[in-house]
Scaffold this active site. Structure first.
Site, PDB file in Angstrom:
ATOM      1  N   SER A 116      74.025  70.516  37.942  1.00 21.19           N
ATOM      2  CA  SER A 116      72.783  69.841  38.292  1.00 21.19           C
ATOM      3  C   SER A 116      72.277  69.040  37.092  1.00 21.19           C
ATOM      4  O   SER A 116      72.979  68.170  36.578  1.00 21.19           O
ATOM      5  CB  SER A 116      71.758  70.873  38.791  1.00 21.19           C
ATOM      6  N   GLU A 212      78.110  64.878  43.395  1.00 20.05           N
ATOM      7  CA  GLU A 212      77.269  65.627  44.314  1.00 20.05           C
ATOM      8  C   GLU A 212      75.822  65.339  43.957  1.00 20.05           C
ATOM      9  O   GLU A 212      75.543  64.748  42.910  1.00 20.05           O
ATOM     10  CB  GLU A 212      77.569  67.129  44.233  1.00 20.05           C
ATOM     11  N   HIS A 277      75.205  71.880  44.698  1.00 21.03           N
ATOM     12  CA  HIS A 277      74.038  72.603  45.221  1.00 21.03           C
ATOM     13  C   HIS A 277      74.336  73.149  46.617  1.00 21.03           C
ATOM     14  O   HIS A 277      73.746  72.722  47.603  1.00 21.03           O
ATOM     15  CB  HIS A 277      72.834  71.669  45.287  1.00 21.03           C
TER      16      HIS A 277
END
Length: 307
Positions: A116, A212, A277
């Site tokens: 992330s 992502e 995620h």
């Protein structure tokens, strides 16, 4: 794009530091994560400021200087074998340029894990230190704590990386074909935010790009991809692996956008690789040479992620 230096795998009893370079960490989740690590016969060590909260900006885990100092101290401590991030959120970009990269380089290679917001640190460790890093679950991550697949894949990567040299997609190819290159990537919005910054990677040429993101409307994903395309950052990329798009718009809409923006690259693109995620997220090594077969839905690493 060259292979990067692979850190040593972990052994039972290894000391692992847990740091919070980004957002604030819920204490209950952190304690649960530490229990998991202890169950693996690791010795987790909490950085001093892991549970801090910034006095003005509550989306940060304490002051920038303290978050940077925690990461710096953990990396430069010769008794620490790995540095694991507690969570993402936001804040890693604010600490990257506060780190003493000469000192980090002198400390030698270690295992580094996160995803992330930690994408900013993956990029920095690749460009400034030339190190393989692991895009994987974080110690206080809710998906990690509740999901056996995420735990087991990270554990295998840390202790027995030769057993997870093949990573398998759960989807169909967006664009068919095979490609070889060096893995890189992470959260799309962070990769776009790196453009134009000091020491940024010049581009993804020769790479297998893993992408992502989370909670983004389609037009925002469009903006990030278009920015990377316009900047020439995607020129020469060998292949693309797509992870999760949790909290984004419908899969069909996101898929259409990804094909629209990336299909023109003329390289294999594979979907649903199960990193990012999502529930049961897999650990993806960055900086290792690998072969992508989009039709078979496999990524085969040329060597284990860790020595």
């Amino acid at each position: 794009m060259n292979d990067l230096t692979r850190p040593a795998r972990l052994a039972p009893g290894a000391r692992v530091a847990v740091v919070a370079p980004s957002g604030p960490v819920p204490e209950e989740r952190l304690q649960a994560g530490l229990d998991v690590l202890r169950g693996w016969d690791l010795d987790p060590v909490l950085a001093p400021h892991v549970l801090d909260r910034h006095g003005t900006f509550d989306y940060l885990a304490g002051a920038d200087a303290d978050r940077a100092a925690d990461l710096q101290s953990a990396w430069c401590d010769p008794s620490i074998d790995a540095v694991l991030c507690a969570r993402g959120g936001y804040g890693a970009q604010r600490v990257v340029d506060l780190l003493d990269w000469d000192a980090l380089r002198a400390a030698g290679p270690k295992v580094f894990v996160g995803f992330s917001d930690i994408t900013a640190l993956h990029e920095a460790f690749a460009v400034r230190l030339g190190l393989v890093t692991l895009h994987g679950p974080m110690a206080a991550g809710v998906d990690f704590l509740k999901n056996g697949r995420a735990q087991e894949h990270l554990k295998a990567t840390l202790f027995a990386p030769e057993t997870v040299r093949t990573i398998t997609s759960g989807g169909t190819p967006l664009v068919s074909g095979r490609a070889r290159g060096v893995t890189l990537g992470g959260c799309l919005c962070l990769l776009a935010a790196e453009l134009g910054t000091a020491h940024a990677r010049p581009g993804a040429r020769g790479g297998l790009l893993c992408l992502e993101d989370v909670g983004e409307e389609t037009y925002r994903l469009d903006r990030y991809l278009t920015q990377l395309l316009r900047a020439g950052w995607l020129d020469g990329v060998r292949g693309v692996l797509l992870g999760s798009w949790e909290g984004c718009e419908s899969p069909g809409r996101v898929r259409a956008l990804l094909l629209d923006r990336l299909g023109g690259l003329g390289v294999p693109i594979a979907e649903d690789f199960g990193f990012g995620h999502c529930e049961g997220a897999l650990t993806m090594p960055f900086g290792v040479r690998a072969e992508l077969d989009a039709d078979a839905g496999t990524l085969v690493l040329a060597a284990p992620a860790l020595r």
